[in-house]
Enzyme design. Structure first.
Site, PDB file in Angstrom:
ATOM      1  N   GLU A  96       0.792  -1.254  -0.034  1.00  0.00           N
ATOM      2  CA  GLU A  96      -0.012  -0.204   0.029  1.00  0.00           C
ATOM      3  C   GLU A  96       0.804   1.067  -0.015  1.00  0.00           C
ATOM      4  OE1 GLU A  96      -1.503  -1.163   4.065  1.00  0.00           O
ATOM      5  OE2 GLU A  96      -1.519   1.234   4.195  1.00  0.00           O
ATOM      6  N   HIS A 220       9.659   7.033  19.927  1.00  0.00           N
ATOM      7  CA  HIS A 220       8.648   6.431  20.742  1.00  0.00           C
ATOM      8  C   HIS A 220       8.851   6.324  22.174  1.00  0.00           C
ATOM      9  CE1 HIS A 220       6.961   6.343  16.702  1.00  0.00           C
ATOM     10  NE2 HIS A 220       7.356   5.151  16.523  1.00  0.00           N
ATOM     11  N   CYS A 337      -0.333   2.764   8.919  1.00  0.00           N
ATOM     12  CA  CYS A 337       0.335   2.315   8.056  1.00  0.00           C
ATOM     13  C   CYS A 337       0.149   0.794   8.080  1.00  0.00           C
ATOM     14  CB  CYS A 337       1.905   2.576   7.752  1.00  0.00           C
ATOM     15  SG  CYS A 337       2.702   2.377   9.345  1.00  0.00           S
TER      16      CYS A 337
HETATM   17  N1  SAH Z   1      10.076   1.254   9.662  1.00  0.00           N
HETATM   18  C1  SAH Z   1      10.011   2.550   9.511  1.00  0.00           C
HETATM   19  C2  SAH Z   1       8.829   3.065   8.879  1.00  0.00           C
HETATM   20  C3  SAH Z   1       7.250   2.811   9.790  1.00  0.00           C
HETATM   21  S1  SAH Z   1       5.741   3.834   9.591  1.00  0.00           S
HETATM   22  C4  SAH Z   1      10.040   2.956  11.029  1.00  0.00           C
HETATM   23  O1  SAH Z   1      10.267   2.204  11.988  1.00  0.00           O
HETATM   24  O2  SAH Z   1      10.357   4.001  11.319  1.00  0.00           O
HETATM   25  C5  SAH Z   1       6.179   5.066   9.867  1.00  0.00           C
HETATM   26  C6  SAH Z   1       5.936   5.789  11.339  1.00  0.00           C
HETATM   27  O3  SAH Z   1       4.455   5.280  11.773  1.00  0.00           O
HETATM   28  C7  SAH Z   1       6.734   4.979  12.531  1.00  0.00           C
HETATM   29  O4  SAH Z   1       6.989   6.026  13.270  1.00  0.00           O
HETATM   30  C8  SAH Z   1       5.953   3.978  12.954  1.00  0.00           C
HETATM   31  O5  SAH Z   1       6.541   3.682  14.304  1.00  0.00           O
HETATM   32  C9  SAH Z   1       4.676   4.578  13.192  1.00  0.00           C
HETATM   33  N2  SAH Z   1       3.619   3.917  13.485  1.00  0.00           N
HETATM   34  C10 SAH Z   1       3.323   2.897  12.885  1.00  0.00           C
HETATM   35  N3  SAH Z   1       1.992   2.128  13.363  1.00  0.00           N
HETATM   36  C11 SAH Z   1       1.686   3.088  14.093  1.00  0.00           C
HETATM   37  C12 SAH Z   1       0.306   3.314  14.809  1.00  0.00           C
HETATM   38  N4  SAH Z   1      -0.662   2.136  14.758  1.00  0.00           N
HETATM   39  N5  SAH Z   1      -0.035   4.491  15.419  1.00  0.00           N
HETATM   40  C13 SAH Z   1       0.758   5.464  15.504  1.00  0.00           C
HETATM   41  N6  SAH Z   1       2.136   5.417  14.601  1.00  0.00           N
HETATM   42  C14 SAH Z   1       2.530   4.338  13.971  1.00  0.00           C
END
Ligand code: SAH
Length: 354
Positions: A96, A220, A337
């Site tokens: 996606e 985080h 995502c």
């Molecule tokens: N692998 C990469 C890209 C991940 S997606 C990484 O870890 O950075 C991009 C961002 O969205 C990352 O900061 C990830 O931690 C965050 N993310 C993923 N799922 C999420 C959710 N359910 N709620 C909020 N942020 C989320």
């Protein structure tokens, strides 16, 4: 006898294409013509390359191919014009991507892997595990397909879809090289962000590549013990190692780091989290992007209330660190995502078993 796989032309950088042409006893300038045909003009059919003789087209077709992906479904947000896409790859895997409309143009958020092996507890992309890396062509094709579909150019790219880009390092670098190249799509490195969960050795490698893209770190939590619980990669690299690597990245590229901080109620939104976060980021030239958690079925936690998010932001603003709250885009069409692909593959599996 095992047949050799055909070369994927749209996964090659211009330098690699030149070598390839020479290996076919062709002039190297043919590579640029081919590169422009694919990466500037969205070309997908070797037989349509009219600047090449029929003999060269046939020769190319014998040993190479142009990989394609197709739009499976497009979801249109009624709230803010965000579009989300499900793509089907040649091997039937699903990925996606998202396009968001901002004042400065269109930003595409693309995937770098099918699934993900990082196992972050709050992230839908990782819940079905890792399937495979995307090739450079599958990354550029997300951009090209969305542009063709929308009849508009994409100006900014974020590698924040499914997958961990630094876990697919070689292909991601090739993608960056291809999409930036002036004979192709010519997207400025400054308009590209790469988001990582913090694979420290790869951050150093990236810093040395000499490509000034923005590095985003999914932090985080400022505490190693909490981070380890929600992000397994925390068992491998400590926060202090990540911050050191970020400082190195800043010194090499002069690009300010973005710290992504997904706010999870009771897990990382407490006063002591705020205080420690300020302390940990004290010497880093960075910007913080707060992301209120998008709750997913498999992770039984919530986002803090809007008032609480704002309070966290104000707390950070008291220091010199610039902070923004990530605007929620397309919240009516499958939030965070990996959720879209996951809901699709779940349905597909259910239907197959019925
Ligand atoms: N692998 C990469 C890209 C991940 S997606 C990484 O870890 O950075 C991009 C961002 O969205 C990352 O900061 C990830 O931690 C965050 N993310 C993923 N799922 C999420 C959710 N359910 N709620 C909020 N942020 C989320």
């Amino acid at each position: 006898m095992k047949f050799l796989e055909k070369i994927e032309l749209n996964s090659l950088t211009l330098g690699e294409l030149e070598k390839f042409m020479i290996s076919l006893s062709e002039k190297s300038y043919r590579a640029k013509q081919l590169f422009t045909y694919i990466h500037k003009n969205y070309g997908t059919n070797i037989q349509d390359i009219s600047v090449f003789s029929i003999a060269l087209r046939d020769k190319l077709e014998d040993c190479s191919r142009i990989n394609q992906i197709e739009i499976l479904k497009r979801f249109n947000s009624k709230i803010d014009n965000t579009k989300k896409y499900l793509f089907i790859l040649e091997d039937n895997n699903i990925i996606e991507s998202v396009v968001m409309e901002y004042k400065h143009g269109l930003t595409a958020c693309i995937s770098t892997q099918v699934g993900c092996k990082m196992g972050c507890s709050f992230c839908a992309s990782t819940k079905e595990g890792f399937i495979r890396n995307l090739s450079p062509s599958e990354m550029v094709n997300q951009i090209y397909n969305m542009e063709k579909d929308l009849k508009k150019k994409i100006s900014n790219i974020v590698l924040m879809g499914s997958g961990e880009p630094l876990d697919n390092y070689e292909n991601t670098l090739k993608f960056l090289n291809i999409i930036h190249h002036k004979s192709g799509h010519n997207i400025s490195y400054r308009n590209i962000s790469l988001s990582t969960c913090g694979i420290v050795p790869k951050i150093y490698e990236l810093a040395d590549e000499g490509i000034p893209i923005t590095l985003s770190i999914s932090l985080h939590s400022p505490f190693d013990d909490v981070r380890k619980k929600i992000m397994p990669i925390g068992n491998k690299y400590t926060i202090s190692e990540i911050i050191q690597a970020c400082k190195y990245y800043y010194n090499q590229t002069n690009r300010r780091i973005t710290i992504e901080y997904t706010l999870i109620e009771g897990v990382n939104d407490r006063n002591k989290d705020l205080e420690e976060l300020i302390y940990v980021l004290n010497e880093l030239n960075c910007h913080i992007n707060l992301i209120p958690l998008n709750p997913i079925e498999e992770y039984n936690q919530q986002r803090p209330s809007g008032r609480y998010v704002e309070r966290f932001k104000i707390g950070l603003e008291k220091t010199r660190i610039p902070v923004t709250i990530r605007r929620e885009m397309g919240s009516d069409i499958g939030a965070s995502c990996g959720q879209l692909r996951r809901s699709y593959t779940k349905d597909r599996d259910r239907n197959t078993f019925q």
